[in-house]
Design a protein around this motif. Structure first.
Motif, PDB file in Angstrom:
ATOM      1  N   ALA A   1       9.081  51.830  -5.386  1.00  0.00           N
ATOM      2  CA  ALA A   1       9.325  51.939  -3.955  1.00  0.00           C
ATOM      3  C   ALA A   1       8.382  52.995  -3.388  1.00  0.00           C
ATOM      4  O   ALA A   1       7.849  53.827  -4.143  1.00  0.00           O
ATOM      5  N   PRO A   2       8.135  52.980  -2.074  1.00  0.00           N
ATOM      6  CA  PRO A   2       7.298  54.028  -1.478  1.00  0.00           C
ATOM      7  C   PRO A   2       7.807  55.418  -1.852  1.00  0.00           C
ATOM      8  O   PRO A   2       8.995  55.712  -1.739  1.00  0.00           O
ATOM      9  N   GLY A   3       6.904  56.254  -2.352  1.00  0.00           N
ATOM     10  CA  GLY A   3       7.282  57.592  -2.783  1.00  0.00           C
ATOM     11  C   GLY A   3       7.944  57.636  -4.144  1.00  0.00           C
ATOM     12  O   GLY A   3       8.386  58.702  -4.589  1.00  0.00           O
ATOM     13  N   GLY A   4       8.020  56.497  -4.849  1.00  0.00           N
ATOM     14  CA  GLY A   4       8.681  56.436  -6.150  1.00  0.00           C
ATOM     15  C   GLY A   4       7.885  57.122  -7.245  1.00  0.00           C
ATOM     16  O   GLY A   4       6.684  57.397  -7.098  1.00  0.00           O
ATOM     17  N   ARG A   5       8.552  57.385  -8.347  1.00  0.00           N
ATOM     18  CA  ARG A   5       7.926  58.121  -9.450  1.00  0.00           C
ATOM     19  C   ARG A   5       7.966  57.315 -10.752  1.00  0.00           C
ATOM     20  O   ARG A   5       9.007  56.753 -11.110  1.00  0.00           O
ATOM     21  N   LEU A   6       6.850  57.274 -11.433  1.00  0.00           N
ATOM     22  CA  LEU A   6       6.731  56.680 -12.760  1.00  0.00           C
ATOM     23  C   LEU A   6       6.640  57.798 -13.785  1.00  0.00           C
ATOM     24  O   LEU A   6       5.819  58.707 -13.641  1.00  0.00           O
ATOM     25  N   VAL A   7       7.493  57.742 -14.814  1.00  0.00           N
ATOM     26  CA  VAL A   7       7.479  58.746 -15.878  1.00  0.00           C
ATOM     27  C   VAL A   7       7.326  58.024 -17.217  1.00  0.00           C
ATOM     28  O   VAL A   7       8.171  57.199 -17.584  1.00  0.00           O
ATOM     29  N   VAL A   8       6.257  58.323 -17.914  1.00  0.00           N
ATOM     30  CA  VAL A   8       5.965  57.687 -19.200  1.00  0.00           C
ATOM     31  C   VAL A   8       5.859  58.761 -20.276  1.00  0.00           C
ATOM     32  O   VAL A   8       5.198  59.785 -20.067  1.00  0.00           O
ATOM     33  N   VAL A   9       6.518  58.540 -21.393  1.00  0.00           N
ATOM     34  CA  VAL A   9       6.224  59.270 -22.618  1.00  0.00           C
ATOM     35  C   VAL A   9       5.765  58.223 -23.612  1.00  0.00           C
ATOM     36  O   VAL A   9       6.517  57.280 -23.921  1.00  0.00           O
ATOM     37  N   GLY A  10       4.530  58.336 -24.047  1.00  0.00           N
ATOM     38  CA  GLY A  10       3.964  57.269 -24.851  1.00  0.00           C
ATOM     39  C   GLY A  10       3.274  57.752 -26.113  1.00  0.00           C
ATOM     40  O   GLY A  10       3.174  58.952 -26.386  1.00  0.00           O
ATOM     41  N   CYS A  11       2.813  56.773 -26.873  1.00  0.00           N
ATOM     42  CA  CYS A  11       2.100  57.017 -28.129  1.00  0.00           C
ATOM     43  C   CYS A  11       0.631  56.639 -27.932  1.00  0.00           C
ATOM     44  O   CYS A  11       0.312  55.738 -27.154  1.00  0.00           O
TER      45      CYS A  11
END
Length: 220
Positions: A124-134
């Motif tokens: 959504a507008p202003g939304g946040r993506l948080v990834v912890v990856g390999c």
């Protein structure tokens, strides 16, 4: 080689989840964004979803593995605020946008560039993506960073799981895959698809990525 074999056997006797280790940090990042509706891609048995539940109004978990999806659904059977869908990322509701999206040790199972583009469109507008990856280790820097992780891993395992385990816990039995992209590959892809994303190398063979969509963002 003998030392590595010994460490491997010790780690198996005292298992702990590198992914769960970052759960509180991820939940904090989501809370800081004031997200109401959160999508957890590859939710496993629901450990992160349980943390997110206390920071959001609704949580939707996607999990393609049937056994993991059943375990997560059972955990939240009496909680209407959490929905578990037995599906991978392509099985999401294509019309829905989320205030926050989380992925933990999932992105390397998917096609990197197209997935980053689709994730951006799911926010959504202003939304946040948080990834912890390999990431795939390559070169001296990666090996140097791995050394303290290899030494700390059995210590943390002994603290978190002092009793010897006959088998790993359910949430650590999900299917795994070796990452193909290096950290440099991930940085380059994020620079193209998620301008302004913040990427950091983390302990225990992980990296973090946080991206905030513009307030006027529209699906790509």
């Amino acid at each position: 080689m003998a030392l590595l074999s010994c460490l491997h056997r010790f780690n198996q006797r005292h298992p702990w989840s590198h992914n769960d280790h970052y759960g509180p940090w991820i939940a904090g990042q989501v809370a800081a964004s004031k997200a109401h509706h959160v999508l957890d891609v590859g939710c496993g048995a629901g450990n992160l979803a349980a943390l997110l539940r206390h920071r959001a109004v609704t949580v939707t978990g996607l999990e393609p593995d049937p056994g993991m999806a059943r375990a997560a659904a059972k955990q939240f059977a009496d909680d209407p605020a959490v929905t578990i869908v037995e599906a991978d990322f392509t099985g999401r509701d294509p019309h829905r946008r989320f205030d926050a999206i989380t992925l933990v040790a999932v992105l390397h199972h998917l096609s990197l560039v197209p997935t980053l583009r689709e994730l951006r469109g799911c926010l959504a507008p202003g939304g946040r993506l948080v990834v912890v990856g390999c990431y795939r280790e390559t070169g001296g820097v990666d090996l140097l960073v791995s050394l303290p992780a290899a030494l700390l891993n059995p210590v943390v395992g002994l603290i978190k799981h002092p009793a010897r385990a006959a088998a790993p816990p359910l949430h650590m039995t999900a299917p795994t895959a070796a990452p193909q992209e290096t950290l440099a590959d991930i940085r380059a892809a994020a620079a193209r698809e998620l301008p302004g994303a913040r990427i950091r190398r983390r302990l225990f063979w992980r990296y973090s990525l946080v991206y905030d969509a513009p307030a006027g963002n529209s699906p790509a």
